[in-house]
Each structure stands twice: as C-alpha cells, then as structure tokens.
Design an enzyme around this catalytic site. Structure first.
Site, PDB file in Angstrom:
ATOM      1  N   GLN A  90      -8.125   9.286 -13.515  1.00  0.00           N
ATOM      2  CA  GLN A  90      -8.586   9.040 -12.147  1.00  0.00           C
ATOM      3  C   GLN A  90      -8.153  10.192 -11.249  1.00  0.00           C
ATOM      4  O   GLN A  90      -7.113  10.817 -11.482  1.00  0.00           O
ATOM      5  CB  GLN A  90      -8.022   7.719 -11.623  1.00  0.00           C
ATOM      6  N   GLU A 128     -11.241   7.641  -7.613  1.00  0.00           N
ATOM      7  CA  GLU A 128     -10.533   6.556  -6.931  1.00  0.00           C
ATOM      8  C   GLU A 128      -9.865   7.133  -5.685  1.00  0.00           C
ATOM      9  O   GLU A 128      -8.692   7.490  -5.694  1.00  0.00           O
ATOM     10  CB  GLU A 128      -9.498   5.907  -7.851  1.00  0.00           C
ATOM     11  N   GLU A 147      -0.952   2.109 -16.545  1.00  0.00           N
ATOM     12  CA  GLU A 147      -1.038   3.227 -15.601  1.00  0.00           C
ATOM     13  C   GLU A 147       0.289   3.430 -14.872  1.00  0.00           C
ATOM     14  O   GLU A 147       0.739   2.543 -14.143  1.00  0.00           O
ATOM     15  CB  GLU A 147      -2.135   2.966 -14.561  1.00  0.00           C
ATOM     16  N   ASP A 202      -3.594   8.880 -13.605  1.00  0.00           N
ATOM     17  CA  ASP A 202      -4.091   9.068 -12.249  1.00  0.00           C
ATOM     18  C   ASP A 202      -3.434  10.318 -11.667  1.00  0.00           C
ATOM     19  O   ASP A 202      -2.220  10.352 -11.461  1.00  0.00           O
ATOM     20  CB  ASP A 202      -3.753   7.838 -11.407  1.00  0.00           C
TER      21      ASP A 202
END
Length: 250
Positions: free
Chosen positions: A199, A232, A138, A173
């Site tokens: 996310q 998240e 990530e 993300d």
C-alpha cells in the site's frame, strides 16, 4: 503497475457500491475495503461484477471502538471475539468474491500477546485455506496507532515463520514503514514473496503518493513485485486524476 483503490479512504462521500463504480470508471484495476460489513456480501459481489473490477481485501473488525480497540487477534482475553471476527471476515470475503483478509492484531504487548496472535493466525489460515483466501498481517506505525502490537517487518517475518502456513503474507504499507523504519528497497527485496500486498501514500501527510519523503514511483521500479499496489491515501483531488498522472510518470 496494477493499482487498487482503497475504498476506506477514496470516494468516501459515496456509498460503498457507488465507490466501486467510481473506481472502475476512473480506471483502477481493483478495489480494497476496510470494514464494508454493513453491505451484504452478495451485493458487494454484484457491484464488483457490474463494474468489471477485481475485489481484493477487507479487514477484520476493530472491536469496541469506544474502548480504544484497533483489532483483537493479539489481545489476551479476547480470543473468542477475535476468532469470531476472523470467521466472519473469511466468510464475508468468500461470499463477496474477495481474495484476502487482513487480520488486525490490536493494541497489546508481551509474550502472551505474541503467542495468542500466532494461535489466532493459525486458526485464520485454516479458515481461509478452504476458500483459497490469503491472510495478511500489517505492521502499523505507533504515531497513528499507539500501542499497536505489530510495528515492524522483522517482527512480521517472525510471526509468519511461527505460524508456518503458506497462506499467510505480509501487507507492506510504505506510509507506516517509512515512519517506523525506512530502508524500503532493501527491506522489500529481503522479504521477497512474503509480501502479499503493498500500500502507498505520501509521508508524512498520507495524501496522494506523489509528494513527501518517499519517491513512490522510483521505489516501486526498484523491486521485483508483480502484485497489486493499494492506493490508501486521503485524497486532496479526484482519484482518477492522480491515477492518470501516476501512470503517465512510469
């Protein structure tokens, strides 16, 4: 849209098994974790089964927090610790019934860090393949995690190509990537099936994904992605209320 509750942030006033039950009660399709290692994996699996909810992912350990560690897999001189942490995470995920492990790169820079990261990820993929587990990397933003090794999707794509193993994917993300690069639709379309998980959170405050710089609902409607979307974010209201509103806007 299938939504996973990130239990590192959501329901944080409850023990981990209670968070699982709350997420299931509120209608989330799955749950994901940061570092649930204090809970025996069999107990985590039992809580997932009792809640009738899917377990997605965990992170490898960060290392020595007092020394500023935020992952170890790309840190020169820490290879043995990194591989021990990877093996621990894969074993925990397999025993708990989780489907993915996020291998945290850590704070590092330079060619040696890149070479070590690739070597450790090859080790990780070999470990994970035995259990049918997906490995994730990530990119993070440098505002929240100064010095982090992996900060952009082009770099992540090169790392995946260098590792050359089908079980390795990118966790995208939106919060981190809005801060670092933006251009989400074109980026996600270009990454295609290299994306193993997405996310979401608002930018810049990382609260509910219903405000801020990015129209999350519109973004997700533009891309051909059928996997779980991980919520998240730092909640300012009940997660179940946010989830209901998010689904009603689709």
């Amino acid at each position: 849209m299938r939504v996973s509750a990130n239990l590192g942030f959501l329901y944080a006033d409850q023990p981990v098994t209670g968070r699982i039950a709350s997420a299931a009660r509120d209608g989330f399709d799955a749950v994901e974790f940061h570092w649930p290692y204090d809970v025996p994996p069999e107990q985590l699996r039992a809580a997932l089964t009792a809640g009738g909810i899917q377990g997605v992912s965990i992170n490898t350990r960060r290392g020595n927090l007092d020394a500023g560690d935020f992952g170890l897999a790309a840190v020169p001189g820490r290879e043995d610790e990194a591989r021990a942490g990877i093996a621990e995470a894969v074993d925990y995920a397999a025993r708990a019934g989780l489907s993915a492990v996020h291998v945290m790169a850590g704070r590092a820079e330079g060619e040696a860090a890149g070479r070590i990261f690739v070597e450790n990820l090859r080790f990780a993929c070999e470990q994970a393949e035995r259990h049918g587990i997906t490995m994730l990397i990530e990119p993070l933003n440098l505002r929240d995690v100064p010095g982090y090794f992996l900060t952009g999707t082009d770099h992540a794509r090169r790392i995946v190509a260098a590792v050359g193993h089908p079980t390795l994917r990118i966790m995208y993300d939106v919060y981190h990537m809005q801060i670092m690069q933006g251009d989400h639709v074109r980026t996600l379309q270009g990454l295609g099936d290299l994306v193993g998980h997405i996310q979401i959170a608002s930018v810049p405050d990382r609260t509910e994904p219903d405000r801020g710089e990015v129209d999350i609902r519109w973004l997700l409607d533009q891309i051909a992605y059928s996997g779980l979307v991980g919520a998240e974010y730092h909640p300012t209201r009940a997660p179940g209320d946010w989830l209901r509103d998010f689904r009603s806007s689709s």
